[in-house]
Design a protein around this motif. Structure first.
Motif, PDB file in Angstrom:
ATOM      1  N   UNK A  44      17.276  73.740  25.555  1.00 57.14           N
ATOM      2  CA  UNK A  44      17.834  73.363  24.259  1.00 57.14           C
ATOM      3  C   UNK A  44      18.091  71.868  24.281  1.00 57.14           C
ATOM      4  N   UNK A  45      17.460  71.160  23.384  1.00 55.18           N
ATOM      5  CA  UNK A  45      17.619  69.715  23.328  1.00 55.18           C
ATOM      6  C   UNK A  45      18.204  69.314  21.981  1.00 55.18           C
ATOM      7  N   UNK A  46      19.161  68.378  22.007  1.00 61.77           N
ATOM      8  CA  UNK A  46      19.788  67.892  20.783  1.00 61.77           C
ATOM      9  C   UNK A  46      18.996  66.695  20.268  1.00 61.77           C
ATOM     10  N   UNK A  47      18.400  66.873  19.106  1.00 63.45           N
ATOM     11  CA  UNK A  47      17.601  65.802  18.513  1.00 63.45           C
ATOM     12  C   UNK A  47      18.035  65.572  17.071  1.00 63.45           C
ATOM     13  N   UNK A  48      17.790  64.376  16.603  1.00 63.27           N
ATOM     14  CA  UNK A  48      18.074  64.027  15.205  1.00 63.27           C
ATOM     15  C   UNK A  48      16.757  64.026  14.436  1.00 63.27           C
ATOM     16  N   UNK A  49      16.618  64.864  13.401  1.00 64.07           N
ATOM     17  CA  UNK A  49      15.345  64.920  12.663  1.00 64.07           C
ATOM     18  C   UNK A  49      15.079  63.667  11.839  1.00 64.07           C
ATOM     19  N   UNK A  50      16.120  62.921  11.490  1.00 68.10           N
ATOM     20  CA  UNK A  50      15.940  61.704  10.697  1.00 68.10           C
ATOM     21  C   UNK A  50      15.533  60.541  11.591  1.00 68.10           C
ATOM     22  N   UNK A  51      16.287  60.354  12.695  1.00 72.31           N
ATOM     23  CA  UNK A  51      15.979  59.257  13.627  1.00 72.31           C
ATOM     24  C   UNK A  51      14.802  59.591  14.531  1.00 72.31           C
ATOM     25  N   UNK A  52      14.438  60.872  14.611  1.00 73.34           N
ATOM     26  CA  UNK A  52      13.313  61.327  15.425  1.00 73.34           C
ATOM     27  C   UNK A  52      13.454  60.900  16.882  1.00 73.34           C
ATOM     28  N   UNK A  55      19.472  62.808  21.055  1.00 75.06           N
ATOM     29  CA  UNK A  55      20.812  62.289  20.809  1.00 75.06           C
ATOM     30  C   UNK A  55      21.686  62.519  22.037  1.00 75.06           C
ATOM     31  N   UNK A  56      22.402  61.466  22.437  1.00 71.97           N
ATOM     32  CA  UNK A  56      23.325  61.575  23.560  1.00 71.97           C
ATOM     33  C   UNK A  56      24.638  62.211  23.097  1.00 71.97           C
ATOM     34  N   UNK A  57      25.395  62.742  24.049  1.00 77.10           N
ATOM     35  CA  UNK A  57      26.645  63.430  23.736  1.00 77.10           C
ATOM     36  C   UNK A  57      27.632  62.517  23.016  1.00 77.10           C
ATOM     37  N   UNK A  58      27.694  61.247  23.451  1.00 75.76           N
ATOM     38  CA  UNK A  58      28.659  60.323  22.857  1.00 75.76           C
ATOM     39  C   UNK A  58      28.282  59.911  21.435  1.00 75.76           C
ATOM     40  N   UNK A  59      27.079  60.252  20.987  1.00 71.85           N
ATOM     41  CA  UNK A  59      26.656  59.914  19.633  1.00 71.85           C
ATOM     42  C   UNK A  59      26.974  61.016  18.629  1.00 71.85           C
ATOM     43  N   UNK A  60      27.531  62.129  19.102  1.00 66.65           N
ATOM     44  CA  UNK A  60      27.763  63.287  18.251  1.00 66.65           C
ATOM     45  C   UNK A  60      29.216  63.307  17.777  1.00 66.65           C
TER      46      UNK A  60
END
Length: 279
Positions: A44-52, A55-60
């Motif tokens: 499971x990877x956290x990605x931003x569909x807009x920034x493509x 995403x790091x944990x501290x950015x959430x």
């Protein structure tokens, strides 16, 4: 037994320091998802569909979606302050009621309570009082960022916290679709059904009920292991950017060495050598 929470139970002027432990555990057989081609576990990877990008944990940040694509962002400090305010409160028993008054649909999860340092006598007092009166306590407590409505009751020789749903968390029965309206039941059919129920009625013995599917699934897994019908992950962890950079640098260096023209001095020496051979 792992301690999940420490606090106090209070009723009237009585305070009981307690520890809370999970009274149940999941025995589900959890299956992993693998990529069929190379047998690698799917991550499971956290990605931003807009920034493509990943995403790091501290950015959430956390937010509440109050309307479609409209959010209220909540700071971690604000959430932590609310948690601290509630966690500092003792588990206060608000009312005492009969267990039979609570429908099982409200019950959620069970936890054992054990006395903390200095709480043995008061713990035993509450246990004895609940046992003698046949009552249970209704309380509120903070568990995992949620204020829980809970029941405090006895189970054998221990106190148990049983978290229960708030009324607005139980869906209205009127919303259940396709429920038959008043239907005329033939008396003979009803009598037969009641007779069948009487014949199957017995004392509740929980040990006689087992999870047959889980047992069969574990047996199948053990059988495949014994026959060595197993696979191993063929791929290693994906190289990080540093490794990729080193590979790229090394490949560039090797290519540069290969394509580098020979020095003039070496060329002159080779020409002189060829002339001597020719002579």
């Amino acid at each position: 037994m792992h301690t999940m929470w420490k606090g106090t139970i209070s009723f009237g002027l009585v305070n009981i320091p307690v520890k809370m432990h999970a009274a149940t555990e999941s025995k589900d057989v959890r299956l992993r998802q693998l990529h069929k081609e190379c047998q690698s576990p799917i991550k499971y990877e956290k990605t931003c569909p807009v920034c493509d990008r990943d995403i790091k944990e501290e950015e959430i940040v956390k937010a509440y979606e109050y309307a479609k694509n409209k959010f209220v962002v909540l700071d971690e400090e604000e959430i932590a302050a609310l948690k601290k305010e509630q966690e500092d409160k003792a588990v206060e028993i608000i009312d005492f009621v009969q267990l039979e008054e609570i429908d099982p649909i409200f019950f959620e999860k069970s936890y054992y309570l054990s006395p903390n340092e200095g709480g043995g006598k008061a713990y035993s007092l509450l246990h004895a009082a609940l046992s003698e009166t046949g009552k249970i306590g209704i309380a509120k407590m903070m568990i995992r960022s949620k204020e829980q409505l809970a029941v405090i009751r006895i189970y054998k020789n221990v106190l148990v916290v049983e978290t229960i749903h708030y009324p607005d968390e139980v869906r209205a029965v009127q919303d259940v679709p396709n429920i038959p309206k008043q239907v005329d039941i033939v008396k003979k059919e009803l009598d037969t059904a009641k007779l069948l129920i009487d014949q199957l009625t017995t004392a509740f013995e929980p040990d006689k009920y087992t999870d047959d599917y889980r047992t069969a699934l574990l047996e199948l897994i053990e059988e495949k292991k014994s026959k060595e019908q197993t696979i191993s992950n063929k791929s290693t962890a994906k190289p990080d950017n540093v490794t990729n950079l080193m590979d790229a640098l090394q490949a560039s260096l090797d290519k540069a060495k290969k394509d580098k023209p020979k020095a003039k001095g070496n060329a002159t020496a080779s020409t002189t050598k060829r002339k001597r051979i020719a002579k």
